[in-house]
Design a protein around this motif. Structure first.
Motif, PDB file in Angstrom:
ATOM      1  N   LEU A  98      -3.273   1.009   2.530  1.00  0.00           N
ATOM      2  CA  LEU A  98      -3.677  -0.272   1.941  1.00  0.00           C
ATOM      3  C   LEU A  98      -2.729  -1.385   2.363  1.00  0.00           C
ATOM      4  CD1 LEU A  98      -4.625   0.797  -1.693  1.00  0.00           C
ATOM      5  CD2 LEU A  98      -6.151  -0.347  -0.072  1.00  0.00           C
ATOM      6  N   GLY A  99      -1.442  -1.095   2.323  1.00  0.00           N
ATOM      7  CA  GLY A  99      -0.451  -2.096   2.672  1.00  0.00           C
ATOM      8  C   GLY A  99      -0.502  -2.515   4.126  1.00  0.00           C
ATOM      9  N   LEU A 100      -0.847  -1.583   4.996  1.00  0.00           N
ATOM     10  CA  LEU A 100      -0.889  -1.882   6.432  1.00  0.00           C
ATOM     11  C   LEU A 100      -2.225  -2.461   6.884  1.00  0.00           C
ATOM     12  CD1 LEU A 100       1.105   1.176   7.818  1.00  0.00           C
ATOM     13  CD2 LEU A 100       1.892  -1.199   7.551  1.00  0.00           C
ATOM     14  N   LEU A 106     -10.275   4.808   6.748  1.00  0.00           N
ATOM     15  CA  LEU A 106      -8.909   5.328   6.850  1.00  0.00           C
ATOM     16  C   LEU A 106      -8.220   5.319   5.492  1.00  0.00           C
ATOM     17  CD1 LEU A 106      -6.661   6.507   8.518  1.00  0.00           C
ATOM     18  CD2 LEU A 106      -5.973   4.180   9.146  1.00  0.00           C
ATOM     19  N   VAL A 107      -8.422   4.272   4.710  1.00  0.00           N
ATOM     20  CA  VAL A 107      -7.828   4.239   3.366  1.00  0.00           C
ATOM     21  C   VAL A 107      -8.405   5.378   2.537  1.00  0.00           C
ATOM     22  CG1 VAL A 107      -7.517   2.907   1.239  1.00  0.00           C
ATOM     23  CG2 VAL A 107      -7.385   1.752   3.450  1.00  0.00           C
ATOM     24  N   ALA A 108      -9.703   5.629   2.644  1.00  0.00           N
ATOM     25  CA  ALA A 108     -10.330   6.723   1.904  1.00  0.00           C
ATOM     26  C   ALA A 108      -9.742   8.072   2.331  1.00  0.00           C
ATOM     27  CB  ALA A 108     -11.840   6.701   2.102  1.00  0.00           C
ATOM     28  N   ALA A 109      -9.551   8.259   3.623  1.00  0.00           N
ATOM     29  CA  ALA A 109      -8.971   9.513   4.116  1.00  0.00           C
ATOM     30  C   ALA A 109      -7.536   9.679   3.611  1.00  0.00           C
ATOM     31  CB  ALA A 109      -9.007   9.560   5.636  1.00  0.00           C
ATOM     32  N   THR A 110      -6.770   8.597   3.618  1.00  0.00           N
ATOM     33  CA  THR A 110      -5.394   8.698   3.119  1.00  0.00           C
ATOM     34  C   THR A 110      -5.367   8.886   1.603  1.00  0.00           C
ATOM     35  OG1 THR A 110      -5.135   6.289   2.998  1.00  0.00           O
ATOM     36  CG2 THR A 110      -4.404   7.383   5.035  1.00  0.00           C
ATOM     37  N   ALA A 111      -6.390   8.385   0.924  1.00  0.00           N
ATOM     38  CA  ALA A 111      -6.490   8.629  -0.518  1.00  0.00           C
ATOM     39  C   ALA A 111      -6.688  10.121  -0.783  1.00  0.00           C
ATOM     40  CB  ALA A 111      -7.613   7.798  -1.132  1.00  0.00           C
ATOM     41  N   VAL A 112      -7.469  10.782   0.058  1.00  0.00           N
ATOM     42  CA  VAL A 112      -7.626  12.234  -0.078  1.00  0.00           C
ATOM     43  C   VAL A 112      -6.275  12.911   0.125  1.00  0.00           C
ATOM     44  CG1 VAL A 112      -8.682  14.309   0.910  1.00  0.00           C
ATOM     45  CG2 VAL A 112     -10.065  12.262   0.584  1.00  0.00           C
ATOM     46  N   LEU A 169       0.205  -9.168  -1.342  1.00  0.00           N
ATOM     47  CA  LEU A 169      -0.236  -7.858  -1.824  1.00  0.00           C
ATOM     48  C   LEU A 169       0.088  -6.745  -0.835  1.00  0.00           C
ATOM     49  CD1 LEU A 169      -3.740  -8.747  -3.354  1.00  0.00           C
ATOM     50  CD2 LEU A 169      -1.482  -8.859  -4.421  1.00  0.00           C
ATOM     51  N   ARG A 170      -0.301  -6.949   0.414  1.00  0.00           N
ATOM     52  CA  ARG A 170      -0.081  -5.899   1.417  1.00  0.00           C
ATOM     53  C   ARG A 170       1.400  -5.676   1.723  1.00  0.00           C
ATOM     54  NH1 ARG A 170      -4.687  -4.083   3.717  1.00  0.00           N
ATOM     55  NH2 ARG A 170      -6.552  -5.370   3.493  1.00  0.00           N
ATOM     56  N   PRO A 171       2.189  -6.734   1.955  1.00  0.00           N
ATOM     57  CA  PRO A 171       3.625  -6.482   2.189  1.00  0.00           C
ATOM     58  C   PRO A 171       4.302  -5.804   1.014  1.00  0.00           C
ATOM     59  CG  PRO A 171       3.053  -8.704   2.891  1.00  0.00           C
ATOM     60  CD  PRO A 171       1.846  -8.140   2.179  1.00  0.00           C
ATOM     61  N   PHE A 172       3.896  -6.162  -0.191  1.00  0.00           N
ATOM     62  CA  PHE A 172       4.499  -5.548  -1.370  1.00  0.00           C
ATOM     63  C   PHE A 172       4.164  -4.058  -1.425  1.00  0.00           C
ATOM     64  CE2 PHE A 172       4.469  -4.413  -5.924  1.00  0.00           C
ATOM     65  CZ  PHE A 172       5.816  -4.608  -6.189  1.00  0.00           C
TER      66      PHE A 172
END
Length: 179
Positions: A98-100, A106-112, A169-172
């Motif tokens: 999410l941050g990057l 890809l976010v969904a895959a990393t959530a898994v 939001l993303r950098p944080f």
């Protein structure tokens, strides 16, 4: 009641592996779980297509948690405490994506991946605690662990919004994941 709490605290304190893992989860709750819960929906609204995207991402996290718990139930690690400690950092995958600025798939895959790590870590940790802590004090020791583990979340919820707005939001989220 105070005597029982004191007895539970003494056991919690003596287990040299338990309080560092509790502190690890406190940091994870403060720096990852809470900021993702607060900022993730805003990022999804601004950049990923809104509530539908966040629903997919959140569902993938839950699928990962459940799968991680089932998988951990089949494992018999020789060093469960070490494995539990090593799984927790893998839980940053969703926050980092999410941050990057990754796309929804890809976010969904990393959530898994994050869910697998969190679910597996939880099951392995709880099993290790049940094996190591005498049954008469297990509930009190588990209560101290839960209190310590979750104390970071309210602070994270309170701080994530203002700090995310100030920094971006993303950098944080990226900084939180890196920490």
């Amino acid at each position: 009641v105070l005597t029982q709490l004191w007895t539970g605290w003494q056991v919690f304190r003596r287990l040299r592996w338990l309080w560092p893992l509790t502190a690890q989860w406190t940091a994870f709750s403060l720096l990852v779980l809470a900021p993702v819960a607060v900022l993730g929906p805003d990022i999804a609204l601004q950049d990923l297509g809104g509530a539908a995207a966040w629903g997919v991402i959140s569902s993938c996290l839950t699928v990962g948690v459940v799968a991680g718990q089932f998988a951990a139930g089949r494992l018999r690690p020789r060093r469960p405490v070490l494995l539990s400690a090593c799984l927790c950092p893998a839980g940053i995958a969703e926050a980092l994506a999410l941050g990057l600025g990754a796309a929804v798939p890809l976010v969904a895959a990393t959530a898994v991946v994050s869910g697998l790590a969190m679910g597996g870590q939880s099951a392995i940790f709880q099993s290790a605690m049940q094996r190591a802590v005498p049954a008469p004090v297990l509930a009190r020791v588990a209560a101290f662990d839960l209190l310590g583990s979750e104390i970071g979340q309210p602070a994270g919820y309170a701080l994530a919004g203002p700090l995310g707005a100030a920094v971006g939001l993303r950098p944080f989220l990226t900084a939180c994941a890196a920490l």
